[in-house]
Motif scaffolding. Structure first.
Motif, short mmCIF file in Angstrom:
data_model
loop_
_atom_site.label_atom_id
_atom_site.label_comp_id
_atom_site.label_asym_id
_atom_site.label_seq_id
_atom_site.Cartn_x
_atom_site.Cartn_y
_atom_site.Cartn_z
N GLY A 276 0.78 -1.22 0.00
CA GLY A 276 0.00 0.00 0.00
C GLY A 276 0.81 1.27 0.00
O GLY A 276 0.26 2.37 0.04
N ARG A 277 2.13 1.15 -0.08
CA ARG A 277 2.96 2.36 -0.04
C ARG A 277 2.94 3.11 -1.37
O ARG A 277 3.00 4.33 -1.40
CB ARG A 277 4.39 2.01 0.36
N ASP A 279 1.18 3.70 -5.32
CA ASP A 279 -0.10 3.60 -6.03
C ASP A 279 -0.04 2.44 -7.02
O ASP A 279 0.92 2.31 -7.78
CB ASP A 279 -0.39 4.91 -6.75
N THR A 304 -2.70 -4.90 0.69
CA THR A 304 -3.39 -3.62 0.60
C THR A 304 -2.81 -2.86 -0.57
O THR A 304 -1.59 -2.63 -0.63
CB THR A 304 -3.23 -2.81 1.89
N GLN A 306 -2.91 0.54 -2.92
CA GLN A 306 -3.35 1.93 -2.96
C GLN A 306 -3.83 2.28 -4.37
O GLN A 306 -3.11 2.11 -5.35
CB GLN A 306 -2.19 2.86 -2.58
N ASN A 308 -6.17 5.52 -6.08
CA ASN A 308 -6.79 6.81 -5.76
C ASN A 308 -7.62 7.37 -6.91
O ASN A 308 -7.84 8.57 -6.99
CB ASN A 308 -5.71 7.82 -5.35
N GLN A 329 -7.35 0.18 -1.35
CA GLN A 329 -7.44 1.29 -0.40
C GLN A 329 -7.31 2.62 -1.13
O GLN A 329 -6.37 2.84 -1.88
CB GLN A 329 -6.31 1.18 0.63
N HIS A 331 -7.55 7.05 -1.24
CA HIS A 331 -7.36 8.33 -0.55
C HIS A 331 -8.09 9.38 -1.36
O HIS A 331 -7.81 9.55 -2.56
CB HIS A 331 -5.88 8.69 -0.42
#
Length: 689
Positions: A276-277, A279, A304, A306, A308, A329, A331
């Motif tokens: 998840g660090r 994208d 997880t 990332q 967005n 996940q 943002h």
């Protein structure tokens, strides 16, 4: 006029008294052969084994009372007020903008530092989900606070709770600023946009003004399997930043091992980051492109990821390892310039192509979680978990959290099947079929804590047709309805379980509103159960029905069959048919037929009619009716001929309450029995018929 519900009655309506709360547990225990813990007091059966302290409920009732209705979720629901605790039970209560009203079953347990609530597992489990509320930050944005999880006295984990995605304030569409006052000072201060605006003096309000949407939830894999009878204790540590931690319930389940697919396009091979660090959106796009060329599925392994922005899907199958293992996940990102669709933000979402381009086809999504970061409501935002248009597609086994709407489809589109999903903690709808969605299915989904209708068919400009909403469970929609039908033709709502609507809505609404096309053909509402519905309409200052027919913009005159439904523990009425007062002489409700209905408990009436038209009733059995069985105001012209709303008795309508038989001869065919705000008599806890 009789006084509206206030004070102690408001706190108790729709949910039994403290003594009755013990009775809920006792009924559950009797049905399941279990003993009961209520507020730390054991009500144990002699000789019971270790698992007998577990009180399992569905919609905060004994499962036997709602058997066959709602989703098969795979988890066991346990209310905190039925567990062992040294905290304080809050509720029961239904007053708007309070923590008890938004809790499942209208009650929860409040803990201060050092206090706990302890659940006994009813079956083997390796995972839990905790529904909770902690305070907001003084200036909004939420706080974090720890919650210790121990099993059989040994510390297992510490959950980090957050209120970042809870706590909204002020008028619709709300603010996440606790200091927000009136958002629209030139308008009548309504509870929602469903009431026409008019200029009135702006009232002086204190802040926080109309706080709501208090709860969130968090899942935890326990790392091993624990057996029935073992005890899970949730304790607020001494150093918690939260002055109070409210626990509503805990769900426990035995989660299957992660799914592995070796014959698929694995997103890791295309650069996705499972930590998840970084994208992973571009990597997922590359995996989709490769899979389409090679006719493979896309596989997203545990981790997880990332993302967005929207992932556009068409003619592709995307599978995760299971929603407990694969998380997408997001943002929320503010755009420097709004997108072409008007969105000022972007966030994670899987979207079909726009309906104007034909939509997407042959899309199959399953086995992963979508966790957004939406903490407000902007109606122009496309920040939904699933969006766009899908044809001949399936969406199955997803867990969607913290998006605006879980799934919002803009048709026209055809043949989409939405099954076995969990959608929680939305600022808007759970699932909305918007504009010309046909031959589609919404089945076996669990939806809790939406900020608007949990499930809606909205025939905006084009009819939704031949759709089925079947065996879903809906709990605690904060605003609006559990299941809402706005126009359409030949649609079916069957075998659903809907509990605890909170403000401005009912368990089921049939509404001519929001510019929807008229109802045509047939509408079947069959074998559903509603629990603690029929809330108070704060704009009109009257009680609603668990099922609510609302003629605002057109007549409602399709063939509507309401058959085999159970309306339990109704805060006010079981059935309401109404036209808004400014259009009461323009629109009517006719051709509605109630058959084989059971009504167990009404704060006021079985039927409240505030419209012209009529309905038929056959084998409608009622008990524990708090006021006169039929509150018939018609369209408020009070003509010498009687009410403009006629009730046709087709026989078999029996039972009643404090005023005698609910459909008494002197109420037929159109006797005016109009009491605008009858006093509320709190019904007893529902029991087996």
């Amino acid at each position: 006029m009789s006084p509206s519900i206030t004070g102690a009655a408001a706190r108790r309506a729709g949910r039994p008294s403290r003594r009755a709360a013990v009775s809920v547990a006792a009924v559950t225990a009797t049905a399941l052969g279990l003993s009961v813990f209520v507020s730390g007091t054991a009500l144990a059966h002699s000789g019971a084994d270790a698992a007998s302290a577990a009180v399992v409920t569905r919609a905060a009732l004994a499962p036997a009372l709602v058997a066959g209705r709602g989703a098969d979720t795979g988890f066991a629901e346990q209310e905190a007020e039925n567990a062992a605790t040294n905290g304080t039970v809050i509720g029961p209560g239904t007053a708007a903008y309070t923590l008890p009203a938004e809790a499942s079953g209208r009650a929860a347990v409040s803990l201060t530092r050092g206090q706990y609530v302890e659940f006994t597992l009813p079956a083997a489990a390796n995972a839990i989900n905790v529904r909770y509320s902690i305070p907001d930050a003084p200036n909004g944005g939420g706080i974090t606070a720890p919650l210790d999880v121990s099993v059989n006295g040994a510390h297992r984990a510490t959950m980090t709770l957050t209120s970042q995605y809870a706590w909204l304030y002020s008028q619709y569409p709300f603010s996440n600023d606790p200091k927000a006052g009136i958002l629209f000072p030139d308008q009548w201060i309504t509870e929602c946009s469903c009431v026409p605006d008019q200029t009135t003096p702006t009232p002086t309000v204190s802040t926080p003004y109309r706080p709501n949407h208090f709860y969130d939830e968090q899942r935890l894999l326990l790392g091993r399997t624990y057996q029935a009878g073992e005890k899970i204790r949730l304790t607020v540590p001494a150093g918690s930043a939260a002055s109070t931690t409210v626990i509503d319930l805990m769900d426990s389940q035995l989660v299957a091992p992660p799914k592995v697919d070796l014959l698929a396009a694995n997103v890791l091979l295309f650069g996705a980051d499972p930590t998840g660090r970084r994208d992973s959106a571009d990597a997922i796009d590359k995996a989709i492109a490769f899979a389409k060329k090679t006719h493979l599925k896309v596989y997203i392994p545990p981790g997880t990821y990332q993302v967005n922005r929207h992932i556009i899907v068409d003619n592709v199958t995307i599978e995760g390892a299971g929603s407990w293992y694969t998380k997408i996940q997001g943002h929320q990102v503010a755009l420097s310039t709004p997108a072409a669709d008007g969105s000022p933000h972007t966030d994670v979402g899987f979207y079909g192509k726009d309906a104007s381009a034909g939509g997407s086809s042959n899309v199959h999504l399953s086995g992963f979680a979508i966790d957004g970061a939406v903490d407000d409501r902007v109606d122009t935002d496309q920040v939904n978990g699933i969006g766009g248009a899908f044809n001949n597609s399936t969406i199955d086994g997803l867990y969607i959290d913290h998006t605006k709407a879980g799934m919002w489809f803009d048709g026209s589109m055809n043949n989409v099947k939405i099954t076995d999903n969990t959608i929680v903690n939305q600022t808007a709808d759970g699932i909305n079929f918007h504009t010309g969605v046909t031959n589609s299915l919404i089945s076996n989904n669990f939806i809790r804590n939406t900020g608007d209708d949990a499930i809606a068919l909205w025939s905006d400009k084009v009819e939704d047709a031949n759709d089925t909403i079947d065996h879903n469970t809906v709990q605690t929609p904060v605003l609006a309805n559990g299941i809402a039908l706005y126009g359409g033709t030949d649609n079916t709502v069957s075998d659903n379980l809907i509990a605890d609507p909170i403000r401005e809505g009912s368990a089921i609404q049939v509404g001519s509103r929001f510019g929807a096309e008229p109802f045509t053909g047939n509408l079947w509402i069959t074998d559903n159960t509603t629990v603690r519905a029929g809330t108070y309409e704060l704009n009109w200052n009257i009680g609603l029905g668990a099922i609510w027919f609302y003629a605002l913009e057109k007549n409602i005159n399709a063939n509507i069959q309401v058959t085999g439904d159970n309306f339990l523990d109704n805060t006010y009425n079981a059935i309401m048919l109404v036209a808004d007062f400014p259009v009461k002489d323009l629109y009517s409700i006719t051709n509605v037929h109630f058959k084989d209905i059971k009504v167990d408990g009404t704060g006021t009436s079985v039927v409240s009619a505030r419209v012209a038209g009529g309905a038929t009733f056959q084998n409608v059995v009622a008990r524990n009716v708090g006021a006169v069985g039929v509150n018939n105001c018609g369209s408020f012209n009070f003509t010498p001929a009687g009410s403009e709303f006629g009730l046709t008795d087709l026989g078999g309508n029996t039972g009643g309450g404090t005023t005698g038989p609910w459909l008494a001869p002197w109420e037929l065919p159109n006797t005016i029995t109009c009491d605008d705000r009858p006093p509320v008599v709190v019904p007893p806890v529902p029991s087996a018929w």
